[in-house]
Structures are given as structure tokens and as C-alpha cells.
Design a protein around this motif. Structure first.
Motif, PDB file in Angstrom:
ATOM      1  N   ARG A   1       3.628   1.816   4.966  1.00  0.00           N
ATOM      2  CA  ARG A   1       4.878   1.412   4.929  1.00  0.00           C
ATOM      3  C   ARG A   1       6.010   1.971   5.534  1.00  0.00           C
ATOM      4  O   ARG A   1       6.793   1.245   6.153  1.00  0.00           O
ATOM      5  CB  ARG A   1       5.105   1.613   3.406  1.00  0.00           C
ATOM      6  CG  ARG A   1       4.325   0.620   2.255  1.00  0.00           C
ATOM      7  CD  ARG A   1       4.590   0.795   0.986  1.00  0.00           C
ATOM      8  NE  ARG A   1       3.654   0.049   0.138  1.00  0.00           N
ATOM      9  CZ  ARG A   1       2.799   0.637  -0.866  1.00  0.00           C
ATOM     10  NH1 ARG A   1       2.525   1.775  -1.057  1.00  0.00           N
ATOM     11  NH2 ARG A   1       1.970  -0.270  -1.407  1.00  0.00           N
ATOM     12  N   GLU A   2       5.923   3.455   5.798  1.00  0.00           N
ATOM     13  CA  GLU A   2       6.903   4.234   6.522  1.00  0.00           C
ATOM     14  C   GLU A   2       6.978   3.550   7.981  1.00  0.00           C
ATOM     15  O   GLU A   2       7.797   3.614   8.612  1.00  0.00           O
ATOM     16  CB  GLU A   2       6.473   5.477   6.551  1.00  0.00           C
ATOM     17  CG  GLU A   2       6.776   6.304   5.196  1.00  0.00           C
ATOM     18  CD  GLU A   2       8.284   6.641   5.338  1.00  0.00           C
ATOM     19  OE1 GLU A   2       8.688   6.390   3.936  1.00  0.00           O
ATOM     20  OE2 GLU A   2       8.821   6.970   6.180  1.00  0.00           O
TER      21      GLU A   2
ATOM     22  N   LEU B   1       3.571  13.341   4.572  1.00  0.00           N
ATOM     23  CA  LEU B   1       2.753  12.234   4.492  1.00  0.00           C
ATOM     24  C   LEU B   1       1.339  12.725   5.056  1.00  0.00           C
ATOM     25  O   LEU B   1       0.458  12.541   4.573  1.00  0.00           O
ATOM     26  CB  LEU B   1       3.023  10.763   4.701  1.00  0.00           C
ATOM     27  CG  LEU B   1       3.965  10.240   3.730  1.00  0.00           C
ATOM     28  CD1 LEU B   1       4.257   8.838   4.364  1.00  0.00           C
ATOM     29  CD2 LEU B   1       3.510  10.127   2.319  1.00  0.00           C
TER      30      LEU B   1
ATOM     31  N   LEU C   1      -1.506   3.757   2.202  1.00  0.00           N
ATOM     32  CA  LEU C   1      -0.553   2.512   2.113  1.00  0.00           C
ATOM     33  C   LEU C   1       0.971   2.993   2.450  1.00  0.00           C
ATOM     34  O   LEU C   1       1.807   2.493   2.991  1.00  0.00           O
ATOM     35  CB  LEU C   1      -0.826   1.933   1.023  1.00  0.00           C
ATOM     36  CG  LEU C   1      -2.216   1.274   0.617  1.00  0.00           C
ATOM     37  CD1 LEU C   1      -2.049   0.596  -0.674  1.00  0.00           C
ATOM     38  CD2 LEU C   1      -2.437   0.228   1.620  1.00  0.00           C
ATOM     39  N   ASN C   2       1.351   4.334   1.752  1.00  0.00           N
ATOM     40  CA  ASN C   2       2.951   4.894   2.084  1.00  0.00           C
ATOM     41  C   ASN C   2       3.000   4.984   3.399  1.00  0.00           C
ATOM     42  O   ASN C   2       4.060   4.981   4.044  1.00  0.00           O
ATOM     43  CB  ASN C   2       2.999   6.019   1.043  1.00  0.00           C
ATOM     44  CG  ASN C   2       2.971   5.823  -0.496  1.00  0.00           C
ATOM     45  OD1 ASN C   2       3.372   4.410  -0.665  1.00  0.00           O
ATOM     46  ND2 ASN C   2       2.921   6.590  -1.318  1.00  0.00           N
ATOM     47  N   ILE C   3       2.074   5.728   4.067  1.00  0.00           N
ATOM     48  CA  ILE C   3       2.273   5.821   5.892  1.00  0.00           C
ATOM     49  C   ILE C   3       2.644   4.575   6.269  1.00  0.00           C
ATOM     50  O   ILE C   3       3.531   4.444   7.219  1.00  0.00           O
ATOM     51  CB  ILE C   3       0.948   6.577   6.092  1.00  0.00           C
ATOM     52  CG1 ILE C   3       0.728   8.050   5.752  1.00  0.00           C
ATOM     53  CG2 ILE C   3       1.045   6.600   7.824  1.00  0.00           C
ATOM     54  CD1 ILE C   3      -0.297   8.660   6.154  1.00  0.00           C
TER      55      ILE C   3
ATOM     56  N   ARG D   1       4.374  -4.236   5.470  1.00  0.00           N
ATOM     57  CA  ARG D   1       4.474  -4.425   4.106  1.00  0.00           C
ATOM     58  C   ARG D   1       2.880  -4.363   3.270  1.00  0.00           C
ATOM     59  O   ARG D   1       2.298  -5.087   4.078  1.00  0.00           O
ATOM     60  CB  ARG D   1       5.122  -5.951   3.934  1.00  0.00           C
ATOM     61  CG  ARG D   1       5.392  -6.314   2.280  1.00  0.00           C
ATOM     62  CD  ARG D   1       6.018  -7.764   2.333  1.00  0.00           C
ATOM     63  NE  ARG D   1       4.997  -8.748   2.820  1.00  0.00           N
ATOM     64  CZ  ARG D   1       4.012  -9.086   2.404  1.00  0.00           C
ATOM     65  NH1 ARG D   1       3.722  -8.876   1.226  1.00  0.00           N
ATOM     66  NH2 ARG D   1       3.305 -10.044   2.975  1.00  0.00           N
TER      67      ARG D   1
ATOM     68  N   GLU E   1       0.991  -4.418  -0.333  1.00  0.00           N
ATOM     69  CA  GLU E   1       0.511  -4.517  -1.710  1.00  0.00           C
ATOM     70  C   GLU E   1      -0.763  -4.273  -2.028  1.00  0.00           C
ATOM     71  O   GLU E   1      -1.811  -4.751  -1.452  1.00  0.00           O
ATOM     72  CB  GLU E   1       0.824  -5.902  -2.196  1.00  0.00           C
ATOM     73  CG  GLU E   1       2.469  -6.273  -1.966  1.00  0.00           C
ATOM     74  CD  GLU E   1       2.612  -7.768  -2.597  1.00  0.00           C
ATOM     75  OE1 GLU E   1       3.727  -8.269  -2.260  1.00  0.00           O
ATOM     76  OE2 GLU E   1       1.662  -8.527  -2.543  1.00  0.00           O
ATOM     77  N   HIS E   2      -1.201  -3.621  -3.125  1.00  0.00           N
ATOM     78  CA  HIS E   2      -2.471  -3.229  -3.711  1.00  0.00           C
ATOM     79  C   HIS E   2      -2.644  -3.821  -5.153  1.00  0.00           C
ATOM     80  O   HIS E   2      -2.088  -3.051  -5.898  1.00  0.00           O
ATOM     81  CB  HIS E   2      -2.884  -1.840  -3.703  1.00  0.00           C
ATOM     82  CG  HIS E   2      -4.105  -1.545  -3.607  1.00  0.00           C
ATOM     83  ND1 HIS E   2      -4.492  -0.166  -3.645  1.00  0.00           N
ATOM     84  CD2 HIS E   2      -5.154  -2.246  -3.864  1.00  0.00           C
ATOM     85  CE1 HIS E   2      -5.695  -0.006  -3.860  1.00  0.00           C
ATOM     86  NE2 HIS E   2      -6.321  -1.418  -3.906  1.00  0.00           N
TER      87      HIS E   2
ATOM     88  N   SER F   1      -5.373  11.024   7.992  1.00  0.00           N
ATOM     89  CA  SER F   1      -4.387  10.145   8.623  1.00  0.00           C
ATOM     90  C   SER F   1      -4.266  10.294  10.208  1.00  0.00           C
ATOM     91  O   SER F   1      -3.794   9.616  10.962  1.00  0.00           O
ATOM     92  CB  SER F   1      -2.944  10.228   8.175  1.00  0.00           C
ATOM     93  OG  SER F   1      -2.852  11.617   7.598  1.00  0.00           O
TER      94      SER F   1
ATOM     95  N   GLU G   1      -3.339   5.354  -1.688  1.00  0.00           N
ATOM     96  CA  GLU G   1      -1.997   5.168  -1.885  1.00  0.00           C
ATOM     97  C   GLU G   1      -1.069   5.916  -0.731  1.00  0.00           C
ATOM     98  O   GLU G   1      -0.293   5.339  -0.171  1.00  0.00           O
ATOM     99  CB  GLU G   1      -1.712   5.880  -3.038  1.00  0.00           C
ATOM    100  CG  GLU G   1      -0.096   5.280  -3.799  1.00  0.00           C
ATOM    101  CD  GLU G   1       0.014   3.822  -3.633  1.00  0.00           C
ATOM    102  OE1 GLU G   1      -1.121   3.113  -3.848  1.00  0.00           O
ATOM    103  OE2 GLU G   1       1.114   3.549  -3.404  1.00  0.00           O
ATOM    104  N   VAL G   2      -1.656   7.040  -0.296  1.00  0.00           N
ATOM    105  CA  VAL G   2      -1.042   7.873   0.802  1.00  0.00           C
ATOM    106  C   VAL G   2      -1.141   7.210   2.085  1.00  0.00           C
ATOM    107  O   VAL G   2      -0.130   6.882   2.870  1.00  0.00           O
ATOM    108  CB  VAL G   2      -1.692   9.372   0.915  1.00  0.00           C
ATOM    109  CG1 VAL G   2      -1.304   9.757   2.296  1.00  0.00           C
ATOM    110  CG2 VAL G   2      -1.468  10.338  -0.189  1.00  0.00           C
TER     111      VAL G   2
END
Ligand code: EPZ
Length: 423
Positions: free
Chosen positions: A58-59, A87, A54-56, A63, A65-66, A94, A51-52
């Protein structure tokens, strides 16, 4: 913070399907930045670390989606190569975003990921490799700025077969001009999985799984569909839990060839293990025998990520075992917690002397890192009485709903959510 409450003493039994590999999915998601468009990555578990990542992404402008165990990632609108510090702090790995960002955008800005419970976890080998490819690297406080108008292939030797550094250099070199060789490369299965993924995107790489990887730079890579390998460390964790509880468990969707060192050790201790294609059957019929010496080392030797788990089996074994941890300088913190459960273990520098005891006793213990937490869960399953494992977020970084997985195998285990503060 969540806690796990375990009523121990019940042998695990039943069948379990193993999740996709966290440590393969993370670099593969980062490598998706090397292509412009929509990638589809399957067999990706729902974990905090995923999730982290994917959030990076996205930042950065992706785009993502999981859904179920598939990630759909569109990298066509990436608008920055600056990874946000908050993050970066959440997940050390990362750091291997540097390679793909540098290769695709000529620039990357990340933050020193900082140490953690298992050790300092330096990144000098990452930086040396990227510099060898022509990157200019500036460190301002804990910020790292990398720039390269064009990356040029080079012969790179790693002073230590670092998994992350090997992955970072691979991801930077695939779009460099000319040939890159990485000698003394890490040989973990996750490196091979990353090579397979990059080759499917159009990269020219060979040698992953050996100590020398050769990369011929290409002009561009295209997004693709890919299925991640099974998680060998989750597989090994469940195998040890089955043996430590004297249970009988069938593990499906595994890759036994990734676990030869663990299977060898467990069979030597008297655990019955039957392997058939992608299925592993574990029967803990008798009290395990001690193993005189286990030394963690880079793959294919005994993995550091299974050190704390196998220690629980040895803590219950007949005899004295010696475990030596050579990868991370701070990865024996679970010993204190196991001792609170009745284990007889002494630590001297990076070696643990484990005198097996007939049984462990439930206690309230604290997870200090991902794998140490998993080991405490195994100890709680095997112990007589109730065990409460605190700081469960560490475990959630690498195990998808661990209490659900183990309850399916007959464990009495539940997650207690934090009591809301009424004040
Ligand atoms: C990967 O970490 C894994 N993480 C770790 O799994 C695993 O324990 C480790 O490899 C070893 O197998 C991921 O793949 C996301 P390293 P990484 O670089 O890449 C030193 C888990 O539980 N080193 O091989 O960080 C470092 O200090 C996690 O899932 C340098 O000195 O491991 C360490 O002592 C924990 N300089 C040793 O090498 C560097 O530039 C191994 O590190 C890099 C590393």
C-alpha cells in the motif's frame, strides 16, 4: 502484550483445516508487483507478516484488500520503489521486494532488515545475485539502493541454497534480457509455488524444486488469479502437538509430500501417521521413542522451522536424542524455556542433547521467535498444570488465531489481553 494461558494434560482430538502457507504467500504477494493490474491471491492466512507485506505494498501505491482468505491487489498505481524503513524493520523477508521492484521499475530502495532472535540472517547472496544481473547496488548506512536500466540474464551460483535469495533472483530475472540460471538453488515447496505463480503471469521458468532453475526473460507479465499451497510448517506443528498430547487429530487441506522428513521421524519415534491424499491422521498412542540424531538442513531434509516443535516430542520421549541445527546460528533459545518446564536438555554450540522425561510441568515462559513460541505452546498443551506463554506476537506472525485452532481440537487455551495501564 498478549499472553496465552494453557491448562495442559488434555489429548488433542478432532479435525482441523490447514491455513495457506505464509512463506509462499509472502513472495507471491511481492511478485504481484511484476504485473500491472489486479491480482487475486487465494488461501492467504490473516497473519501479522501478511499484514505488514500488504501495508508495504500500500505504501508503494498498491490497493490491497484481504477478505476471508483472499487478497485482491491492484498494482496499477504504484508510484514509488522505496520501501519505508519502519515497515522493513517489522518483517525481514520484505528484502525480497528488491527483485520485483528492480525488474519493473529499474530501481529499489530498501533497508538492511537487521538480525533477529534466530541469527544474523545476512543478505549477501541476494545482493550478489542482483549484481550478477547487472544491478548497481549502493549501501549508505543501513539503506540499500539498487538501480538497473536493464537487467541482463546471467549464470548465478548460490554459495548456500538460500530460500529468499533464490526467490529474489527469480523475481528479478523474469523480466531480464536473455537467460538466467540459478545453480545450488533452494528446493523448498514455496519456491515451486512461486514458479507456478510467475508462469501463470506469463514468465518462462523451469526447474523449481531442483537445485537448478532456468529463466528466459520476457517483456511483460500480467496479473492473474492463484491459490497458495497449504502451510507445511503449521501442518507439522499441529502434527507434533497431536503426538505430544497423546491425541488423535485429522488434518485436512495438507500436502503430505511436503512433510516426508517429519513424517519419517515421527513414525520412527512410534507415532501412528496415516496419509490419504490431502489428509493426514496422527495418533499419539504410546510414549514416543527417542531419535538418536536429527540434523536440520535445506529441503527436503528436516526443516529448521520444525526443529523447536519436534524437540518438545523428544523432550517427552523414552531415551536420549540429539538435535543439530545447521541453518540458523541462534535457533536454540527455546531450550532454556523448555528447561523451566522440566525438560532435560543440554546445548553444546548448535547441538541439543535431549534426555526424555515422563512429563513436563506448566510454567510462565517467553516466546523468542515464531517457531520457538509454537514449541512452547505444544509443551504447555502436553504439560501438567498451567502454562503462560508471553510475547505471543511472535506466534501471531505465522499462526492464524492459534488459540482458536487448538481450542477446536479440545485444548483449554485462551488469550489474555494486556491489562490497560490505569495510571
Ligand atoms: C526462509 O527465510 C523462511 N522465511 C524461514 O522461515 C526459513 O527458516 C528459512 O527460509 C530456511 O528455510 C520465509 O520464507 C519468509 P535463507 P530466509 O535465506 O529466506 C544464510 C519462519 O519461521 N544466508 O534460506 O531468510 C542465513 O543467514 C521463517 O517462517 C546468508 O548467509 O532463509 C541463514 O543462516 C524463519 N546470506 C541461511 O542462509 C544470504 O544472503 C538460511 O537463510 C541469505 C541467507
Amino acid at each position: 502484550m498478549d499472553k496465552l494461558v494453557i491448562e495442559g494434560g488434555k489429548p488433542l482430538s478432532g479435525t482441523i483445516v490447514i491455513q495457506g502457507a505464509k512463506n509462499a504467500a509472502l513472495p507471491i504477494l511481492a511478485a504481484s508487483l511484476l504485473g500491472d493490474g489486479v491480482s487475486k491471491i487465494e488461501h492467504v492466512p490473516h497473519l501479522l507478516d501478511i499484514e505488514v507485506m500488504l501495508n508495504i505494498l500500500r505504501e508503494l501505491g498498491c490497493r490491497a484488500e484481504h477478505k476471508e482468505d483472499t487478497v485482491v491487489l491492484d498494482t496499477s498505481a504504484v508510484h514509488t520503489s522505496h520501501v519505508p524503513e519502519p515497515l522493513m524493520k517489522l518483517m525481514r523477508s520484505s528484502i525480497f521486494l528488491m527483485g520485483p521492484l528492480l525488474a519493473r521499475f529499474g530501481e529499489a530502495q530498501v533497508y538492511l532488515p537487521g538480525g533477529c532472535a534466530i541469527g544474523e540472517r545476512k543478505i549477501d547472496l541476494h545482493l550478489q545475485g542482483l549484481k550478477a544481473l547487472g544491478a548497481e547496488i549502493e549501501e549508505i548506512g543501513n539503506r540499500i539502493i539498487c538501480r538497473a536500466d536493464k537487467l541482463i540474464g546471467a549464470d548465478i551460483h548460490l554459495g548456500f541454497p538460500s530460500v529468499g535469495a533464490t526467490e529474489n533472483i527469480m523475481m528479478a530475472a523474469v523480466l531480464a534480457d536473455g537467460r538466467t540460471t540459478i545453480s545450488n538453488a533452494a528446493r523448498e515447496p514455496e519456491i515451486t509455488d512461486l514458479q507456478h505463480y510467475l508462469v501463470r503471469m506469463g514468465a518462462k521458468i523451469m526447474g523449481a524444486g531442483t537445485d537448478t532453475i532456468t529463466i528466459e526473460g520476457v517483456n511483460r507479465l500480467t496479473p492473474c488469479r492463484y491459490e497458495v499451497i497449504p502451510d507445511r510448517i503449521v501442518t507439522g506443528t499441529v502434527m507434533v502437538a497431536a503426538a505430544a498430547t497423546r491425541g488423535s487429530v485429522v488434518l485436512q487441506r495438507t500436502q503430505p509430500a511436503h512433510l516426508t522428513s517429519l513424517i519419517h521421524v515421527m513414525r520412527r519415534s512410534g507415532v501412528q501417521i496415516i496419509v490419504d491424499d490431502d489428509i493426514i491422521r496422527v495418533d499419539g498412542l504410546v510414549r514416543p521413542r527417542a531419535i538418536e540424531r536429527i540434523v536440520t538442513a535445506p529441503y527436503p531434509a528436516f526443516p529448521t522451522d520444525l526443529q523447536s516443535q519436534i524437540m518438545v516430542l523428544l523432550a517427552l520421549a523414552d531415551g536420549v536424542s540429539i538435535m543439530k541445527e545447521t541453518i540458523f546460528e541462534g535457533r536454540l533459545k527455546h531450550v532454556d524455556e523448555l528447561s523451566r518446564m522440566g525438560a532435560d536438555i543440554r546445548v553444546d554450540l548448535n547441538a541439543a542433547f535431549i534426555r526424555g522425561v515422563p512429563r513436563l510441568y506448566g510454567a510462565t515462559v517467553e516466546a523468542t521467535d515464531l517457531r520457538a513460541g509454537a514449541a512452547l505452546v505444544i509443551a504447555g498443551l502436553a504439560a501438567q498444570g498451567r502454562t503462560i506463554v508471553e510475547q505471543v506476537h511472535h506466534i501471531d506472525r505465522g499462526y492464524e488465531k492459534i488459540e482458536v485452532m487448538l481450542a477446536k481440537l479440545g485444548a483449554t487455551i485462551s488469550r489474555s489481553l494486556p491489562v490497560p495501564n490505569n495510571s
